[in-house]
Design a protein around this motif. Structure first.
Motif, PDB file in Angstrom:
ATOM      1  N   ALA A  57       0.877  -1.182   0.000  1.00 45.06           N
ATOM      2  CA  ALA A  57       0.000   0.000   0.000  1.00 45.06           C
ATOM      3  C   ALA A  57       0.906   1.222   0.000  1.00 45.06           C
ATOM      4  O   ALA A  57       1.236   1.773   1.048  1.00 45.06           O
ATOM      5  N   ALA A  58       1.339   1.617  -1.204  1.00 40.89           N
ATOM      6  CA  ALA A  58       2.352   2.668  -1.355  1.00 40.89           C
ATOM      7  C   ALA A  58       1.699   4.038  -1.506  1.00 40.89           C
ATOM      8  O   ALA A  58       0.496   4.195  -1.290  1.00 40.89           O
ATOM      9  N   GLY A  71       7.261   5.123   3.051  1.00 37.25           N
ATOM     10  CA  GLY A  71       6.361   5.848   3.953  1.00 37.25           C
ATOM     11  C   GLY A  71       6.189   5.036   5.219  1.00 37.25           C
ATOM     12  O   GLY A  71       7.088   4.292   5.603  1.00 37.25           O
ATOM     13  N   VAL A 100       2.336  -0.387   6.005  1.00 40.72           N
ATOM     14  CA  VAL A 100       2.825  -1.533   5.232  1.00 40.72           C
ATOM     15  C   VAL A 100       4.066  -1.132   4.427  1.00 40.72           C
ATOM     16  O   VAL A 100       5.062  -1.871   4.367  1.00 40.72           O
ATOM     17  N   ASP A 101       3.999   0.033   3.820  1.00 42.18           N
ATOM     18  CA  ASP A 101       5.090   0.542   2.975  1.00 42.18           C
ATOM     19  C   ASP A 101       6.403   0.592   3.759  1.00 42.18           C
ATOM     20  O   ASP A 101       7.443   0.099   3.304  1.00 42.18           O
ATOM     21  N   ALA A 124       7.139  -0.997   6.511  1.00 45.91           N
ATOM     22  CA  ALA A 124       7.558  -2.347   6.932  1.00 45.91           C
ATOM     23  C   ALA A 124       8.233  -3.085   5.776  1.00 45.91           C
ATOM     24  O   ALA A 124       9.255  -3.763   5.963  1.00 45.91           O
ATOM     25  N   PRO A 150      -2.474  -6.395   1.471  1.00 49.67           N
ATOM     26  CA  PRO A 150      -2.865  -5.724   2.720  1.00 49.67           C
ATOM     27  C   PRO A 150      -4.247  -5.103   2.490  1.00 49.67           C
ATOM     28  O   PRO A 150      -4.760  -5.126   1.367  1.00 49.67           O
ATOM     29  N   SER A 178      -5.559   1.218   1.726  1.00 44.50           N
ATOM     30  CA  SER A 178      -6.235   2.480   2.102  1.00 44.50           C
ATOM     31  C   SER A 178      -6.829   2.492   3.514  1.00 44.50           C
ATOM     32  O   SER A 178      -7.329   3.533   3.942  1.00 44.50           O
ATOM     33  N   ALA A 179      -6.766   1.359   4.228  1.00 45.06           N
ATOM     34  CA  ALA A 179      -7.476   1.287   5.517  1.00 45.06           C
ATOM     35  C   ALA A 179      -6.628   1.721   6.718  1.00 45.06           C
ATOM     36  O   ALA A 179      -7.040   1.546   7.861  1.00 45.06           O
ATOM     37  N   GLY A 180      -5.459   2.326   6.456  1.00 42.11           N
ATOM     38  CA  GLY A 180      -4.604   2.796   7.551  1.00 42.11           C
ATOM     39  C   GLY A 180      -4.494   4.314   7.486  1.00 42.11           C
ATOM     40  O   GLY A 180      -5.452   5.032   7.787  1.00 42.11           O
ATOM     41  N   TYR A 222      -4.659   6.210   5.071  1.00 41.65           N
ATOM     42  CA  TYR A 222      -5.636   6.811   4.152  1.00 41.65           C
ATOM     43  C   TYR A 222      -7.085   6.713   4.668  1.00 41.65           C
ATOM     44  O   TYR A 222      -8.012   7.127   3.981  1.00 41.65           O
ATOM     45  N   VAL A 233      -4.317 -10.026   4.112  1.00 46.15           N
ATOM     46  CA  VAL A 233      -3.612 -10.054   5.399  1.00 46.15           C
ATOM     47  C   VAL A 233      -4.109  -8.912   6.274  1.00 46.15           C
ATOM     48  O   VAL A 233      -3.980  -7.734   5.912  1.00 46.15           O
TER      49      VAL A 233
END
Ligand code: AR6
Length: 173
Positions: free
Chosen positions: A23-24, A31, A34-35, A37, A120, A123-125, A127, A155
Motif C-alpha cells: 500500500a504505497a 512511507g 505496510v510501505d 515495513a 494488505p 487504504s485502511a490505515g 488513508y 492479510v
C-alpha cells in the motif's frame, strides 16, 4: 477463473507467497504502515528499483489505482507489487479507485506469473478508509476477477481487523 481467497492475521512482510502487495503512495519512495515495513525488512534494493521506475516510467508519480512490480529484496516473496490506494472522502465515492488497486495488482501478478499473492487492506490505515468497506471492496474484486492467481491472501494486521474481515466475508453486517 477467480483465485481462492483467504483471510489471515499477521505481518504481510513475512508471508510465504510469490508476491506481496504494498500500500504505497505516489512517490514510491516509502512511507509508514505496510510501505515502511516492506522497505525496512526488504532492504535497499526495493527502493532502488522504485527510484528507477519513477524516473523511467512515472516521473509524476504512480497514479492512484495503478500497480507496478519490483523484486522483493530480502523478503520471502519474489516480488512486491506496489499500488496506490485512494484517501477516504466522505463526500466522494472513490471505491472504483480502491477496486482498481486490486484489479491492477492481479493483472501485474498475472504478467509476472505469480500464483500466490498477499494483499494488505489497501487504504485502511493512513488513508482512513473504513475497514469493513475496505474488506468488502477487496473481497468483491478478488472473488470475481478472472486471473491465473490461484491463492489470494488478504492479510489483516491485528485480531480486531481480522474479526471485521471475517464478519464481512460471511456476509453479516
Ligand atoms: N502487515 C499487514 N498489514 C499492515 C502492516 C503490516 N506490516 N502494517 C500496517 N498494516 P497503511 P494506506 C495495515 O497505512 O492506508 C504509507 O505511509 C494497517 O493496519 O499501510 O493505504 C504509504 O507510504 C491498515 O489496516 O496503508 C502511504 O503514504 C492497512 O495495513 C500511505 O501510508 C493499510 O494501512 C498509504 O496508506
Amino acid at each position: 477463473m477467480a483465485a481462492t481467497t483467504e483471510l489471515v492475521q499477521g505481518d504481510i512482510t513475512g508471508q510465504r507467497v510469490d508476491a506481496i502487495v504494498n500500500a504505497a503512495n505516489h512517490s514510491l519512495l516509502g512511507g509508514g504502515g505496510v510501505d515502511g515495513a516492506i522497505h525496512r525488512r526488504g532492504g535497499p534494493d526495493i527502493l532502488a528499483e522504485c527510484r528507477r521506475i519513477r524516473s523511467e516510467q512515472y516521473p509524476d508519480g504512480l497514479p492512484t489505482g495503478e500497480a507496478v512490480a519490483t523484486t522483493a529484496g530480502r523478503l520471502p516473496a519474489r516480488w512486491v507489487i506496489h499500488t496506490v490506494g485512494p484517501t477516504w472522502a466522505k463526500t466522494k465515492d472513490k471505491s472504483p479507485l480502491l477496486r482498481s488497486c486490486y484489479q491492477r495488482s492481479l493483472a501485474v501478478a498475472d504478467q509476472l506469473g505469480a500464483r500466490t499473492v498477499a494483499f494488505p487492506l489497501v487504504s485502511a490505515g493512513v488513508y482512513r478508509w473504513p475497514k469493513d468497506d475496505a474488506v468488502r471492496q477487496a473481497l468483491s474484486v478478488l472473488r470475481s476477477s478472472d486471473t491465473a492467481v490461484e491463492r489470494a491472501v488478504l492479510v489483516l494486521f491485528d485480531a480486531a481487523t481480522l474479526a471485521i474481515a471475517e464478519r464481512v466475508a460471511a456476509g453479516t453486517p
